[in-house]
Write an enzyme that holds these catalytic residues in place. Sequence first.
Site, short mmCIF file in Angstrom:
data_model
loop_
_atom_site.label_atom_id
_atom_site.label_comp_id
_atom_site.label_asym_id
_atom_site.label_seq_id
_atom_site.Cartn_x
_atom_site.Cartn_y
_atom_site.Cartn_z
N ASP A 1 -20.14 -66.85 -56.34
CA ASP A 1 -20.74 -68.13 -56.65
C ASP A 1 -20.65 -69.00 -55.39
OD1 ASP A 1 -22.05 -70.17 -57.86
OD2 ASP A 1 -20.77 -70.29 -59.62
C1 BGC Z 1 -23.48 -72.46 -59.72
C2 BGC Z 1 -24.28 -71.21 -59.94
C3 BGC Z 1 -25.58 -71.28 -59.19
C4 BGC Z 1 -25.26 -71.49 -57.72
C5 BGC Z 1 -26.49 -71.52 -56.85
C6 BGC Z 1 -23.35 -72.81 -58.25
O1 BGC Z 1 -22.83 -74.07 -58.07
O2 BGC Z 1 -22.21 -72.32 -60.30
O3 BGC Z 1 -24.52 -71.03 -61.31
O4 BGC Z 1 -26.33 -70.13 -59.40
O5 BGC Z 1 -24.59 -72.73 -57.58
O6 BGC Z 1 -27.27 -72.61 -57.08
#
Ligand code: BGC
Length: 634
Positions: free
Chosen positions: A290
């Site tokens: 993530d």
């Molecule tokens: C989130 C993810 C997301 C990623 C990219 C993160 O902050 O937890 O769910 O896919 O950002 O945008």
Amino acid sequence: MNIRRTNLFFLAIFLVWFSISLQGQKRDLDFRVDSLLRLMTLEEKVGQMTQYNGFWEVTGPVPVGGDARKKYDHLKNGLVGSMLNVTGVEEVRKMQEMVVKETRLGIPLIFGLDVIHGHRTVFPIPLAEAASWDLDAIEKSARIGATEASARGINWTFGPMVDISRDARWGRVMEGAGEDPYLGAKIAAARVKGFQGNDLSAPNTIAACAKHFAGYGFAEAGRDYNTVDVGTSTIYNAILPPFKAAAEAGVRTFMNSFNVLNGIPATGNAFLQREILKGKWGFTGFVVSDWGSAWEMMDHGFARDLKHAAELAANAGSDMDMESSGYVNHLKALVEEGKVTMGVVDDAVRRILRVKFELGLIDDPYRYCDENREKTLVGSAEHHAAALEVAKKSIVLLKNEGGLLPLSKSQKKIGLIGVLASEKNSPLGSWRFGSIDSSAVSVLEGMQKISKDIAYAQGPSLVTGIVDFEQELKINETDRTGMKEAIVLAKKSDVVVLVLGEHGFQSGEGRSRAKLDLPGLQQELLEAVYKVNKNIVLVLMNGRPLTIPWAASRVPAIVEAWHLGSESGNAIAQTLFGEHNPSGKLPMSFPKSVGQLPLYYNHYPTGRPWPKPEVFWSHYTDESNDPLYPFGLG
Ligand code: BGC
């Protein structure tokens, strides 16, 4: 040979041929992947394992030491395998061309984006769609999201989010399918099918990503990024089933998560990524971290420094690093020092290349860059019609006493009240990249299309404070402008349609709430209106279950309308006026008080379950216990 035998004979031949052909295709793909891998230097391999954000949108904290120039250099030197948040054919093509033309091997980038509930055409938030319990409609919604996103250069979505959660304080429940693992598993598979279709290399399908692996929905006290500490039974019976269903449906990528699970951050968790996912489940795609989650292992006190974080993440099976810069800065040295083996790197790169081959990117890096598709498909009338259908199916009629609903079209004196009733932005909900701000049909617009006799009063405001939450709270809790006008309208109306709830950014990532009542002055407005007119249809617009016991016990009609996307106002109006019969069912329980959380229908039986004329039974002494929720699942 009789006909039956002949058929069986041909079927057997077909099955043998089919399995040989599948094996052949797999061998072919493995051969191509390995041939490419053999040409790569260690730096180029590390490059494939690195993902950078684009230069405009950010969906997480701006990385420490992040420097756009460095990013350009890395792109040109083959040190980047993927980008996120770059959208639109023009921008995607620009980046792709740079990498394909200027790097030694010209391996194309894979472009990821959060396509969570539609793209330009916004569908209901996933929790709302789950309330439809309609797997075909949910699959279609994902299909259209993929069609629009792929027409804008995207070939990978960070969805579906399949985290089960039992705690509505957690703002990200809006992205999931609620509290039930069985429904969650069915929906996970439907969304994967919708995004990926039957042929990943088709220009209108994109790779899906099951996230956040795993346990993120069980953050203590519903506070985002908080510790998760759960037992084996919860892991296997509640958390993992939707992920397993996604894997079985052929999802090509997984995203690990920010949280610590039982003492070990998910990003550095070999039990989850190696033992379960790639081991027991035989997953052949790749795992992306993530946003900065490798870096955050330092915050968790698990990694000493970024280099250590990169070592832990790579060894645990996190194949691609989103925005930590851990791999790009340290992985080469870690291999040279023997802390990460070449086998680990090769396995990660093989997985990433395999997905790029499957998407058809290696054969044609510009497969998803077609201006004509972008012009004709994105936001089409057909997509809006589908969004309207799903929005209607997502509406849940919680209560309708005394036949207040449906409203009659000839009914005079309908008073529509609430700032959310004229809002065109909030209905789009959170996580809606690709949408146009304030482009939703409002409830006011929707109702005016059906009846000319709608009088409207806004009531107190509910401002969005993405910039400053403290300021937002202050305004929302003190600014009574509009209150008087709303009560005057309520007094002279035959029926009041009161639209209350959360604005679009009150749920979503980083939006945990300690209180789940109607925010701002909305409860005060509700009670003031009720004093002068009891004929209230309460339309809730929200991204999570709320605590509304006051309304539940007094207001005659309550409609749960979530954040329903682009066609929100049309769906709500058509439902209120009886053109559509609401059939949604809640996928998540509404508690009476926050103190009851976590609250879910499929809990184990407690000890001392039955009411007793004494204190020694399982209950609360300061809350009515029968039942624990005004509105439960199903
Ligand atoms: C989130 C993810 C997301 C990623 C990219 C993160 O902050 O937890 O769910 O896919 O950002 O945008």
